[in-house]
Design a protein around this motif. Structure first.
Motif, PDB file in Angstrom:
ATOM      1  N   GLU A  14       0.830  -1.199   0.000  1.00 16.72           N
ATOM      2  CA  GLU A  14       0.000   0.000   0.000  1.00 16.72           C
ATOM      3  C   GLU A  14       0.869   1.254   0.000  1.00 16.72           C
ATOM      4  O   GLU A  14       0.571   2.240  -0.692  1.00 16.72           O
ATOM      5  CB  GLU A  14      -0.929  -0.004   1.217  1.00 16.72           C
ATOM      6  N   GLN A  15       1.951   1.222   0.790  1.00 14.50           N
ATOM      7  CA  GLN A  15       2.866   2.365   0.795  1.00 14.50           C
ATOM      8  C   GLN A  15       3.531   2.538  -0.572  1.00 14.50           C
ATOM      9  O   GLN A  15       3.743   3.675  -1.024  1.00 14.50           O
ATOM     10  CB  GLN A  15       3.934   2.156   1.874  1.00 14.50           C
ATOM     11  N   LEU A  16       3.858   1.430  -1.226  1.00 18.74           N
ATOM     12  CA  LEU A  16       4.465   1.489  -2.555  1.00 18.74           C
ATOM     13  C   LEU A  16       3.504   2.128  -3.551  1.00 18.74           C
ATOM     14  O   LEU A  16       3.899   2.990  -4.355  1.00 18.74           O
ATOM     15  CB  LEU A  16       4.850   0.080  -3.012  1.00 18.74           C
ATOM     16  N   ARG A  17       2.258   1.726  -3.504  1.00 18.37           N
ATOM     17  CA  ARG A  17       1.275   2.273  -4.436  1.00 18.37           C
ATOM     18  C   ARG A  17       0.990   3.741  -4.151  1.00 18.37           C
ATOM     19  O   ARG A  17       0.515   4.467  -5.031  1.00 18.37           O
ATOM     20  CB  ARG A  17      -0.016   1.461  -4.369  1.00 18.37           C
ATOM     21  N   ALA A  18       1.267   4.190  -2.928  1.00 14.59           N
ATOM     22  CA  ALA A  18       1.006   5.586  -2.567  1.00 14.59           C
ATOM     23  C   ALA A  18       2.108   6.523  -3.059  1.00 14.59           C
ATOM     24  O   ALA A  18       1.927   7.747  -3.041  1.00 14.59           O
ATOM     25  CB  ALA A  18       0.862   5.716  -1.050  1.00 14.59           C
ATOM     26  N   LEU A  19       3.234   5.968  -3.491  1.00 11.64           N
ATOM     27  CA  LEU A  19       4.326   6.805  -3.987  1.00 11.64           C
ATOM     28  C   LEU A  19       3.955   7.431  -5.331  1.00 11.64           C
ATOM     29  O   LEU A  19       3.002   7.007  -5.990  1.00 11.64           O
ATOM     30  CB  LEU A  19       5.602   5.970  -4.142  1.00 11.64           C
ATOM     31  N   SER A  20       4.723   8.421  -5.710  1.00 11.43           N
ATOM     32  CA  SER A  20       4.503   9.022  -7.024  1.00 11.43           C
ATOM     33  C   SER A  20       4.779   7.975  -8.102  1.00 11.43           C
ATOM     34  O   SER A  20       5.572   7.045  -7.889  1.00 11.43           O
ATOM     35  CB  SER A  20       5.432  10.222  -7.215  1.00 11.43           C
ATOM     36  N   PRO A  21       4.124   8.092  -9.278  1.00 11.70           N
ATOM     37  CA  PRO A  21       4.361   7.108 -10.348  1.00 11.70           C
ATOM     38  C   PRO A  21       5.836   6.960 -10.707  1.00 11.70           C
ATOM     39  O   PRO A  21       6.310   5.850 -10.965  1.00 11.70           O
ATOM     40  CB  PRO A  21       3.547   7.660 -11.524  1.00 11.70           C
ATOM     41  N   ARG A  22       6.588   8.055 -10.716  1.00  7.75           N
ATOM     42  CA  ARG A  22       8.006   7.982 -11.061  1.00  7.75           C
ATOM     43  C   ARG A  22       8.777   7.131 -10.059  1.00  7.75           C
ATOM     44  O   ARG A  22       9.581   6.276 -10.441  1.00  7.75           O
ATOM     45  CB  ARG A  22       8.584   9.398 -11.107  1.00  7.75           C
ATOM     46  N   GLN A  23       8.521   7.353  -8.770  1.00  9.12           N
ATOM     47  CA  GLN A  23       9.233   6.592  -7.737  1.00  9.12           C
ATOM     48  C   GLN A  23       8.797   5.128  -7.735  1.00  9.12           C
ATOM     49  O   GLN A  23       9.628   4.209  -7.643  1.00  9.12           O
ATOM     50  CB  GLN A  23       8.979   7.230  -6.371  1.00  9.12           C
TER      51      GLN A  23
END
Length: 660
Positions: free
Chosen positions: A140-149
């Protein structure tokens, strides 16, 4: 060569196997200087990472950190560079310690998006040996990052993430690859990456003038003519003053008239003969080429472009026959201008194509053979010149007759000798005068033509170079497309075998060139190929599944797909052969079949820039091909069999706990 049109130029003969058709090295968009600041080194390192050269990225970013440039963003890209194109078991003990130390620095960085991304990267490493159910929070934290990150983490941690983590992310990873695979007009632009940088425009300068030599001989010849003519006129004046005066005036007028109208006529005929003579000499500047010489390649290129740039109403073979003399002259010119060591004809093709188009356009305008009709002497001028010469001859003979009628035999003999001297010296003086004036006119005319030709070629060069620069994909685009191809290839293999990432212990892709191919790279970067052979190894508890296929990089079309399955103990040995002038070969030996030789990469030492290190470039290319990871994997399996698999099973990996 492909110039953006639908025509592809393949210079191979029918039935032959073409190897390397083109090798090009472009200048990088970001240049590195040894005395660059830490910030500049970091930016270069990030560019290397994005362009698929993680080994150089690790060195550059580590150097920047060592010199004090350290924050969450820098450390995030450093972590990606450490893990990119590597599995967890590829990391050395020292590298794991450095990662563990870096994880303890996360809390010291300022809050923000880069710190969140860095924290997620380390938490994903912690999840490798954790039950799948505990990974939900991190995902969930990964999906919350900006698309670039998020995309950067998924791309560079591809070989690290396994099992349930990968399963949870694979669907969106596949969708991202499908969306970006043909993005940025890939099909219409890839060809430009393998197009060599055009060499600058040149044109044949004017031939050296011989006017000085002609002018040097003119005074003597003209002086002799004046002396003998004056002597003849004096003899005639003594014999018959009235007739001699009239005939002298007529002769002078006829001579001046002949000189005035004859000079242009002589120059035009002289130039026409010279140009026709040059255009009918097929190999005046190079050997008749039946081999693989530069002139021969230039000739083939001219034949190709003239056969594809054909005026309306002509069949290609008709146009080739119609322009044979023009092509021969142009081949000779280009061979002379660009015959240099290590100059490939592909770098001159832009000019050859322009000349073919120019010939077509001039034919359409009716000026293809313009030099045969330009500035032709009018018929009236020719008639006046001929009449003047006849008049001059008649009056000269009249002067001689006057001398013969009124003088004795000895004076008549002297008059005849004077007449002969006048004719000879007059012709010689006229020849020197015509050559001097003609050379001055020719030099001025050819200088103007040279400037016009060079200017037109400079415009064509700039247009082509600008088109190439705007069309050629960047390293990031090439790497993105290649990553998408690999992702979708792996996805199709998983679907075919009905496997999930939970079923895999590990996997690896070996990318090798598929002949015939073109290849190109930026200075300091890896070779990229127009045709690839992808070889995927899926390692499961039951054994190894190997799938290979060939890719046309332009449109990602595949062919020659092969599949094979074998147990761990069937892999007998893996060997690597390095041959300096040939390349790297990987030999895969199975206990139940013949050895398989895989050409990993071709030699590239002759394509290195003076400031490039051969060993470093070789390592970059091997890393880019996936060779180092593939070799370690297969070598370990060949040496230890099932034992290696058990040690490297994701469920048995040692725990990576971030430092407190």
């Amino acid at each position: 060569m492909n110039d953006g049109s639908s025509v592809t130029h393949n210079s191979a003969e029918y039935g032959s196997i073409v190897g390397i058709q083109a090798e090009v090295v472009h200048n990088p968009t970001v240049n590195f200087h040894p005395d660059a600041s830490p910030q500049e080194k970091y930016k270069v390192g990030v560019r290397f990472l994005e362009d698929g050269v993680p080994s150089r990225a690790r060195d550059m970013i580590s150097d920047a950190i060592a010199h004090g440039h350290d924050n969450a963003e820098v450390r995030f890209h450093w972590v990606l560079a450490m893990l990119s194109a590597r599995a967890y078991h590829d990391l050395s003990t020292e590298e794991l310690q450095r990662l563990h130390h870096a994880s303890g620095l996360v809390r010291t960085y300022a809050e923000g998006g880069w710190k969140d991304a860095l924290r997620v990267a380390f938490e994903l490493l912690e999840m490798l040996s954790t039950a799948d159910g505990e990974a939900g929070r991190v995902l969930e934290q990964l999906r919350a990052l900006s698309p670039r990150q998020r995309d950067a983490i998924l791309d560079h941690l591809d070989l690290v993430l396994t099992g349930g983590l990968k399963d949870s992310l694979w669907a969106e990873n596949r969708e991202r690859a499908e969306a970006a695979r043909f993005g940025n007009d890939r099909v219409q632009r890839v060809w430009a990456y393998f197009e060599p940088d055009p060499i600058g425009p040149r044109a044949l300068p004017p031939r050296p003038s011989t006017a000085a030599t002609a002018r040097a001989a003119l005074p003597v010849r003209a002086g002799l003519f004046v002396v003998v003519t004056a002597f003849l006129w004096i003899l005639a004046l003594v014999a018959d003053p009235a007739a001699a005066a009239i005939e002298s005036v007529v002769a002078l007028g006829a001579g001046l008239t002949a000189a005035h109208f004859g000079r242009r006529w002589w120059y035009q005929e002289h130039q026409l003969k010279a140009k026709n003579r040059e255009s009918h000499i097929p190999h005046m500047l190079g050997p008749a080429s039946t081999g693989d010489g530069f002139t021969n390649r230039v000739r083939h290129s001219f034949d190709h472009y003239f056969s594809t740039r054909v005026p309306y109403g002509f069949a290609p073979y008709e146009w080739l026959g119609y322009t044979v003399h023009i092509r021969n002259s142009l081949v000779a010119e280009i061979a002379l201008l660009y015959r240099e060591s290590r100059i490939n004809v592909d770098r001159v093709n832009w000019l050859i194509r322009y000349l073919a188009e120019d010939a077509r356009d001039r034919h359409n305008k009716g000026t293809l053979f313009d030099h045969r009709h330009q500035n032709q002497t009018p018929a009236a001028a020719k008639v006046l010149c001929v009449v003047a010469l006849i008049t001059l001859g008649i009056t000269t003979l009249a002067l001689l007759g006057a001398v013969a009628a009124g003088a004795d035999a000895s004076l008549t003999l002297l008059a005849i000798l004077a007449l002969g001297g006048a004719v000879w010296s007059g012709c010689a003086a006229a020849s020197s005068w015509l050559e001097a004036r003609g050379e001055e006119h020719r030099l001025a005319e050819e200088t103007q033509e040279y400037q016009e030709r060079l200017t037109a070629r400079q415009v064509a060069y700039q247009n082509w170079k600008s088109f190439l620069d705007s069309t050629r994909p960047s390293e990031l685009e090439m790497e993105t497309w290649l990553t998408c191809d690999k992702t979708l290839f792996v996805d199709e293999a998983l679907r075919h075998y009905q496997l999930t990432w939970r079923d895999l212990i590990t996997h690896t892709i070996l990318m090798t060139p598929a002949r015939p191919y073109k290849r190109g790279r930026v200075k300091g970067g890896p070779w990229r190929y127009s045709r690839y052979s992808f070889r995927l190894f899926l390692v499961t508890q039951d054994g190894i599944r190997e799938i290979s296929t060939e890719f046309d990089f332009t449109d990602a079309k595949r062919g020659n797909e092969q599949r094979s399955n074998y147990r761990f103990d069937a892999l007998s040995s893996v060997q690597v052969t390095e041959r300096t002038h040939v390349g790297y070969d990987l030999e895969l030996v199975l206990t139940n079949g013949p050895a398989r030789n895989i050409r990993v990469k071709d030699a590239d030492t002759h394509q290195l820039a003076p400031d490039e290190n051969a060993q470093e470039i070789a390592e970059i290319n091997l890393n880019s091909a996936g060779f180092i990871h593939t070799f370690r994997l297969l070598e370990g399996i060949a040496a230890d069999g099932k034992g290696w698999i058990e040690r490297n099973n994701p469920n048995n990996l040692p725990s990576f706990r971030a430092a407190d």
